[in-house]
Design a protein around this motif. Structure first.
Motif, PDB file in Angstrom:
ATOM      1  N   GLU A  89      48.647  97.842  41.465  1.00 47.45           N
ATOM      2  CA  GLU A  89      49.427  98.294  40.311  1.00 47.45           C
ATOM      3  C   GLU A  89      48.821  99.560  39.716  1.00 47.45           C
ATOM      4  O   GLU A  89      49.541 100.522  39.376  1.00 47.45           O
ATOM      5  CB  GLU A  89      49.488  97.179  39.276  1.00 47.45           C
ATOM      6  N   ILE A  90      47.484  99.590  39.588  1.00 48.20           N
ATOM      7  CA  ILE A  90      46.822 100.765  39.012  1.00 48.20           C
ATOM      8  C   ILE A  90      46.964 101.978  39.931  1.00 48.20           C
ATOM      9  O   ILE A  90      47.319 103.085  39.495  1.00 48.20           O
ATOM     10  CB  ILE A  90      45.338 100.447  38.750  1.00 48.20           C
ATOM     11  N   ASP A  91      46.682 101.771  41.241  1.00 52.20           N
ATOM     12  CA  ASP A  91      46.742 102.895  42.166  1.00 52.20           C
ATOM     13  C   ASP A  91      48.167 103.416  42.326  1.00 52.20           C
ATOM     14  O   ASP A  91      48.397 104.628  42.467  1.00 52.20           O
ATOM     15  CB  ASP A  91      46.164 102.506  43.525  1.00 52.20           C
ATOM     16  N   ARG A  92      49.158 102.531  42.315  1.00 52.10           N
ATOM     17  CA  ARG A  92      50.537 102.993  42.401  1.00 52.10           C
ATOM     18  C   ARG A  92      50.933 103.749  41.129  1.00 52.10           C
ATOM     19  O   ARG A  92      51.708 104.721  41.179  1.00 52.10           O
ATOM     20  CB  ARG A  92      51.464 101.805  42.623  1.00 52.10           C
ATOM     21  N   GLY A  93      50.390 103.287  39.997  1.00 50.23           N
ATOM     22  CA  GLY A  93      50.615 104.031  38.767  1.00 50.23           C
ATOM     23  C   GLY A  93      49.992 105.416  38.838  1.00 50.23           C
ATOM     24  O   GLY A  93      50.599 106.417  38.407  1.00 50.23           O
ATOM     25  N   CYS A  94      48.766 105.506  39.384  1.00 50.63           N
ATOM     26  CA  CYS A  94      48.112 106.810  39.552  1.00 50.63           C
ATOM     27  C   CYS A  94      48.899 107.700  40.496  1.00 50.63           C
ATOM     28  O   CYS A  94      49.026 108.923  40.287  1.00 50.63           O
ATOM     29  CB  CYS A  94      46.690 106.622  40.069  1.00 50.63           C
ATOM     30  N   LEU A  95      49.452 107.066  41.572  1.00 50.59           N
ATOM     31  CA  LEU A  95      50.210 107.842  42.542  1.00 50.59           C
ATOM     32  C   LEU A  95      51.487 108.401  41.929  1.00 50.59           C
ATOM     33  O   LEU A  95      51.957 109.479  42.310  1.00 50.59           O
ATOM     34  CB  LEU A  95      50.532 106.969  43.766  1.00 50.59           C
ATOM     35  N   SER A  96      52.042 107.685  40.983  1.00 45.27           N
ATOM     36  CA  SER A  96      53.304 108.134  40.374  1.00 45.27           C
ATOM     37  C   SER A  96      53.101 109.233  39.337  1.00 45.27           C
ATOM     38  O   SER A  96      54.075 109.868  38.909  1.00 45.27           O
ATOM     39  CB  SER A  96      54.015 106.937  39.726  1.00 45.27           C
ATOM     40  N   LEU A  97      51.859 109.488  38.905  1.00 42.63           N
ATOM     41  CA  LEU A  97      51.614 110.520  37.889  1.00 42.63           C
ATOM     42  C   LEU A  97      51.763 111.922  38.489  1.00 42.63           C
ATOM     43  O   LEU A  97      51.464 112.141  39.670  1.00 42.63           O
ATOM     44  CB  LEU A  97      50.211 110.357  37.306  1.00 42.63           C
ATOM     45  N   ASN A  98      52.215 112.877  37.654  1.00 45.43           N
ATOM     46  CA  ASN A  98      52.265 114.296  38.039  1.00 45.43           C
ATOM     47  C   ASN A  98      51.973 115.141  36.803  1.00 45.43           C
ATOM     48  O   ASN A  98      51.693 114.609  35.725  1.00 45.43           O
ATOM     49  CB  ASN A  98      53.616 114.656  38.664  1.00 45.43           C
ATOM     50  N   LEU A  99      52.073 116.460  36.995  1.00 46.82           N
ATOM     51  CA  LEU A  99      51.706 117.354  35.888  1.00 46.82           C
ATOM     52  C   LEU A  99      52.644 117.233  34.704  1.00 46.82           C
ATOM     53  O   LEU A  99      52.280 117.591  33.570  1.00 46.82           O
ATOM     54  CB  LEU A  99      51.699 118.815  36.389  1.00 46.82           C
ATOM     55  N   ARG A 100      53.856 116.744  34.959  1.00 46.73           N
ATOM     56  CA  ARG A 100      54.820 116.637  33.878  1.00 46.73           C
ATOM     57  C   ARG A 100      54.870 115.253  33.257  1.00 46.73           C
ATOM     58  O   ARG A 100      55.729 114.986  32.425  1.00 46.73           O
ATOM     59  CB  ARG A 100      56.202 117.032  34.394  1.00 46.73           C
TER      60      ARG A 100
END
Length: 430
Positions: A184-195
């Motif tokens: 859950e944490i890593d998928r959340g990190c993967l979904s982050l971007n500059l915006r």
């Protein structure tokens, strides 16, 4: 007259002025060159840092994807391991329950065997014998106790193995939850971007948190949990097979001993019925002999009474002839005949008395032996009744409890079904 006023300040020479202009121009050119260089370097730096940032973010995104795949593979393996573990726990629990039911079921044959032994203690006199039935009953008790001990040991082992399986399941479940949270944490990190709106600067984000592990330690931990789960499941499977084998072996041993015990009962009953029939035949013959002997004793007594009357007659005749007068008192043939008759009667009476005494002794002996016969017949009838009750009681081992109807009433000693004349006679005598 007008005068010229001069400002009091430093005066520069013309060469100084030219020099200053030259220096300004030169410095301006130098500053522009330096600025141009900086601008070029800044552009290069921007390009390089932008590319580096893009590639770093791309590489880290790839690493996150790979890490998510790795963690997900472990999660799936743990999922399968947990599913297999739950199935094994259910199977072992069912096998443990089956062993406990079999252990509980051994109480009935044990109670029946002990009750049979207790019933047979009611035998009397010579029938209190250590026969094969008693040996088989004692052996049956030993077999049942041994089977109960073996089953109890397997139940204890199953309980201990279930505790180990639950412990492993808890550890695997904890590891599985950790993997789920990590995904859950890593998928959340993967979904982050500059915006992304929830990104911000953090205090010392590069710190190493307490309790951190190396990748090898992380992999070893999950591998250890998986291997331990598989090892405990293998041990549980082997234990289930051992429990099933123990249940089958104990049931076979108990069934074989039950057959042997009931065979001994039937053989002993046939033996006692044969002896009982022989004793009844002897009783019948003895009663007939007693009746005949009593009749002969009556005849002997009648003969004795008749002989006493004949002796009285002879005595009277001899006494009367002693009163003959004078020479008439001679020892003639009649006198000799009467004297011989008296002696003969006395011998006959003595012989009859002797024979009557012998007959009376024989009659007493017959009555005494008849009493012993009847006592032994009663013992045999009691013993056969007890063994018949034992056999009827042992029907509980093969007939379901809801269908079991005693053939011999324990308290009134009456039958609930038609018995043979011999067994009916046994019950009447009992």
């Amino acid at each position: 007259m007008a005068t010229l006023s001069v400002k009091p300040s430093q005066r520069f020479q013309l060469p100084d002025w030219h020099t200053n202009s030259y220096l300004l121009s030169t410095n301006a050119q130098l500053q522009r060159d330096a600025s141009h260089q900086i601008r070029q370097e800044a552009r290069v730096l921007r390009n390089e840092t932008n590319n580096q940032t893009i590639w770093d973010e791309h590489d880290n995104r790839t690493r996150l994807v790979e890490r998510i795949d790795t963690v997900n593979r472990w999660k799936e393996m743990l999922d399968k391991c947990l599913t297999d573990l739950d199935a094994e726990i259910d199977a072992l629990t069912q096998m443990k329950d089956s062993a406990e039911q079999n252990l509980q079921a051994k109480n009935l044959p044990l109670d029946v065997a002990i009750e049979c032994l207790t019933l047979r203690e009611s035998r009397r006199d010579i029938d209190v014998v250590k026969d094969p039935v008693e040996d088989e009953l004692h052996k049956e008790v030993e077999v049942i106790e041994a089977t109960k001990k073996a089953l109890q040991q397997k139940v204890s082992q199953a309980f201990e193995q279930l505790c180990l399986l639950q412990e492993v399941r808890q550890q695997l479940n904890s590891d599985h939850r950790g993997k789920m949270e990590t995904l859950e944490i890593d998928r959340g990190c993967l979904s982050l971007n500059l915006r992304s709106p929830n990104i911000s600067l953090k205090v010392d984000p590069t710190r190493v948190p307490d309790g951190s592990t190396t990748l090898q330690q992380w992999d070893d931990f999950s591998q250890f949990n998986k291997d331990r789960g598989e090892a405990e499941m293998k041990a549980a499977t082997e234990l289930r097979e051992a429990i099933a084998l123990t249940i089958a072996e104990t049931n076979n041993e108990l069934e074989a001993q039950r057959v042997a015990t009931e065979f001994a009962f039937r053989k002993r009953l046939r033996e006692m019925e044969k002896v009982y029939s022989e004793l009844k035949w002897q009783e019948k013959n003895t009663l007939e002999e007693i009746a005949e002997l009593q009749e002969d004793i009556r005849h002997l007594e009648e003969d004795l009474r008749t002989k006493f009357l004949s002796l009285k007659l002879s005595h009277t005749r001899l006494e009367a002839r002693t009163y003959r007068p004078n020479v008439e008192l001679c020892r003639d043939q009649a006198q000799y005949g009467l004297t011989d008759e008296v002696h003969q009667l006395e011998e006959t009476i003595a012989a009859l008395k002797q024979k009557l005494a012998q007959a009376q002794d024989a009659l007493d002996a017959l009555y005494k032996h008849l009493a012993r016969l009847q006592a032994d017949i009663a013992c045999k009838a009691n013993s056969m009744l007890l063994d018949t009750k034992c056999m009827d009681m042992r029907r509980k081992l093969t007939v379901p409890a809801e269908k079991f109807v005693p053939e011999v009433d324990t308290f009134t000693r009456t039958t609930n079904s038609t018995l043979s004349p011999l067994k009916s006679c046994q019950l009447e005598l009992a």
